[in-house]
Design a protein around this motif. Structure first.
Motif, mmCIF file in Angstrom:
data_model
loop_
_atom_site.group_PDB
_atom_site.id
_atom_site.type_symbol
_atom_site.label_atom_id
_atom_site.label_comp_id
_atom_site.label_asym_id
_atom_site.label_seq_id
_atom_site.Cartn_x
_atom_site.Cartn_y
_atom_site.Cartn_z
ATOM 1 N N VAL A 1 -3.300 9.724 9.282
ATOM 2 C CA VAL A 1 -3.635 10.842 8.402
ATOM 3 C C VAL A 1 -2.916 10.726 7.065
ATOM 4 N N ALA A 2 -1.648 10.382 7.136
ATOM 5 C CA ALA A 2 -0.855 10.275 5.909
ATOM 6 C C ALA A 2 -1.418 9.200 4.992
ATOM 7 N N GLY B 1 -4.798 10.302 3.504
ATOM 8 C CA GLY B 1 -4.583 11.307 2.465
ATOM 9 C C GLY B 1 -4.057 10.688 1.187
ATOM 10 N N MET B 2 -3.112 9.788 1.348
ATOM 11 C CA MET B 2 -2.540 9.153 0.166
ATOM 12 C C MET B 2 -3.580 8.309 -0.545
ATOM 13 N N ALA C 1 -5.999 10.586 -2.398
ATOM 14 C CA ALA C 1 -5.420 11.223 -3.579
ATOM 15 C C ALA C 1 -5.214 10.210 -4.703
ATOM 16 N N THR C 2 -4.707 9.053 -4.353
ATOM 17 C CA THR C 2 -4.460 8.054 -5.386
ATOM 18 C C THR C 2 -5.757 7.504 -5.948
ATOM 19 N N VAL D 1 -0.676 0.956 -6.253
ATOM 20 C CA VAL D 1 -1.077 1.849 -5.171
ATOM 21 C C VAL D 1 -1.047 1.118 -3.834
ATOM 22 N N LEU E 1 2.291 0.828 -2.514
ATOM 23 C CA LEU E 1 2.760 2.078 -1.912
ATOM 24 C C LEU E 1 2.225 2.236 -0.493
ATOM 25 N N LEU F 1 4.452 2.525 2.788
ATOM 26 C CA LEU F 1 4.433 3.632 3.743
ATOM 27 C C LEU F 1 4.142 3.150 5.155
#
Lengths: 217, 217
Positions: free
Chosen positions: A163-164, A167-168, A171-172, A195, A198, A202
DNA sequence: GCAGGATTAGACCACTGGTCTAACTACCGG
DNA sequence: CCGGTAGTTAGACCAGTGGTCTAATCCTGC
C-alpha cells in the motif's frame, strides 16, 4: 460487463464508440462526463447505447478495461527473478515502462489517473475493486519474489509495504507530470530516476538490519 | 467564498445548515451529493440557498473549511524543534493526533478522504488548490525544520520528499482504516506505529550516508 | 406608516442518466 | 416470395440535477 452484443459489433464500430467515450471520460472524469454527449457523438441512439452497455458505469468500466489492457501488455511481463539484481532490473523496467506509457499517451494517462476518483466515489466502488484487485495481486506477487531473493525488506508487513509503495508511486506520478510539463521529457528523466531511487529505498531494508521503530532520537 | 450574508445568520442556523450539508457530502461525495436535498433538509428555500452560497462548489468548500479548521486546531501546532528528538516527538504527536481525529469523527474523516476526489475532478480544482496549498506549505515548513536539526534527509529534493510522504500517509490511512474496522482501536494502534515507523524511515537518510541511487545489485 | 433595501419563496430552465414502447431490419422456414 | 420472429434501433418520456430569475414578503430607518 458490457453486453456480449457489443462484441458482436464490427470491430471498427466498437473502436469508434470506445474512442468517443474514452475522450469524454478522460476530459471530464466519470461524473463530469455526459453519457448523452457520448451517445450523440458516437452517432448512436439511446436505445442502442443501453442495448450495448448496462449504463454509464458499464461503459466507463469497458473503457478502463481496454486502457489497462494496453498498459499491462506493455509493462506486465514478469518472470521470477534469479537474484536481487535481476529483481531490480525487472522492476525498473516495469516502472519506467509504465511512466513511458503514461507520459506518451495523455488520454490514457488521464483515464488512469482518474481512477483515483473511483476509489472515493461510492457509486464506483464496484468498478474500482474490479481493477484494483488484480493490480494489487500482481504487485503482491512481485514483492513476494523480491523478498525471496532478498531484495525486498521483511521487517514490514507485506500488505502495508504494498500500500505504501503504491501510494507513493501514485503521488509522485503527479509530481513527475508537473516536472514533465515544465522541463520536457529529457530533463524529467532525472526526476524519474530520483523517484525510482526513493521507491527502491523504501522497499529495501535499512542497512543497520534493525526493524524500523519509532526512535527517540 | 460564501457570501458574507451567511455569516450574518444566527450561528446556530449556520451550524444547522452546514451540518446537513456535511452529512450529505460525507455520505455521497461531492458529485453524488444532492444540493436540492441539502436545501430541503435544511428547511430553506432555493432562493435563500443561492443567496448564501454561490452554488454547490461554494457550499462544499465552506463545509471543508470548517472541517479542516477543526483538524488544524487539534493538530497544527508546531514550534521550531531544538533537536532531532524534539522534531520526531512533535511529528509523532501531529501524526497520531491526526489519526485520532480521523478515526474518532467518521463524518469528518469521510469528508477529508473525499478530498481526493476533488483533486481529480476538473470542476473542483479550484477548491482542491485552496486547501491543498496551505497544507503543503505547513508540511514544507515542518520538513525544513527537520532538515535543520538533521532529522530529515537531504539527499532527496524537498518537494519530492513532501509529495512522497503525503502520498504514503494518505494511502496508508486507508490501510489503517481497514485495520481499525476489523481489529478495533487498541489493536490497530500497533499498525499505526508501523506506519509511522515507515514514515520516519522514508524521511531519514540511509545510515550508509550514500545518496539513494538505482543500484545494480 | 411608509419607502426601500434585504431576504425568501418557488416556478422555471436546460440538462442528467435511465426506462420503455413502438418501429424497423434481417434472417429463415415454408 | 412471403410471413413470422428474433435482434436491433429510435426517440419520447421520466424523475431528478444544479442553477436562474422574478415576484412577494419582511424589516428597518425615517
Amino acid at each position: 460487463m458490457a453486453h456480449p452484443r457489443f462484441s458482436r459489433l464490427a470491430p471498427e464500430r466498437q473502436q469508434a464508440i470506445l474512442d468517443v467515450a474514452a475522450e469524454e471520460f478522460a476530459e471530464h472524469g466519470f461524473d463530469g462526463a455526459s453519457y448523452n454527449r457520448i451517445i450523440e457523438r458516437a452517432g448512436i441512439s439511446k436505445g442502442s447505447a443501453y442495448y450495448y452497455f448496462e449504463g454509464k458505469d458499464d461503459l466507463y468500466a469497458t473503457v478502463l478495461e481496454t486502457t489497462l489492457t494496453g498498459l499491462v501488455d506493455r509493462v506486465g511481463t514478469w518472470t521470477r527473478p534469479g537474484d536481487a539484481a535481476d529483481f531490480w532490473r525487472q522492476l525498473r523496467h516495469a516502472y519506467f515502462g509504465m511512466l513511458d506509457f503514461v507520459m506518451s499517451d495523455e488520454r490514457s494517462a488521464r483515464l488512469i489517473r482518474g481512477m483515483a476518483q473511483a476509489r472515493a466515489n461510492p457509486k464506483l466502488q464496484e468498478v474500482w475493486l474490479r481493477f484494483e484487485a488484480p493490480l494489487s495481486t500482481w504487485l503482491g506477487r512481485v514483492l513476494a519474489d523480491g523478498r525471496r531473493v532478498g531484495a525486498v525488506r521483511r521487517d514490514v508487513p507485506e500488505d502495508l509495504l504494498l500500500v505504501a509503495l503504491t501510494g507513493m508511486a501514485q503521488a509522485t506520478d503527479f509530481w513527475l507530470l508537473e516536472r514533465w510539463e515544465r522541463q520536457g521529457a529529457n530533463a524529467s528523466r532525472r526526476s524519474a530516476e530520483q523517484v525510482f531511487a526513493l521507491i527502491q529505498d523504501l522497499a529495501t531494508e535499512r542497512p543497520t538490519g534493525k526493524a524500523p521503530r519509532a526512535k527517540k532520537s
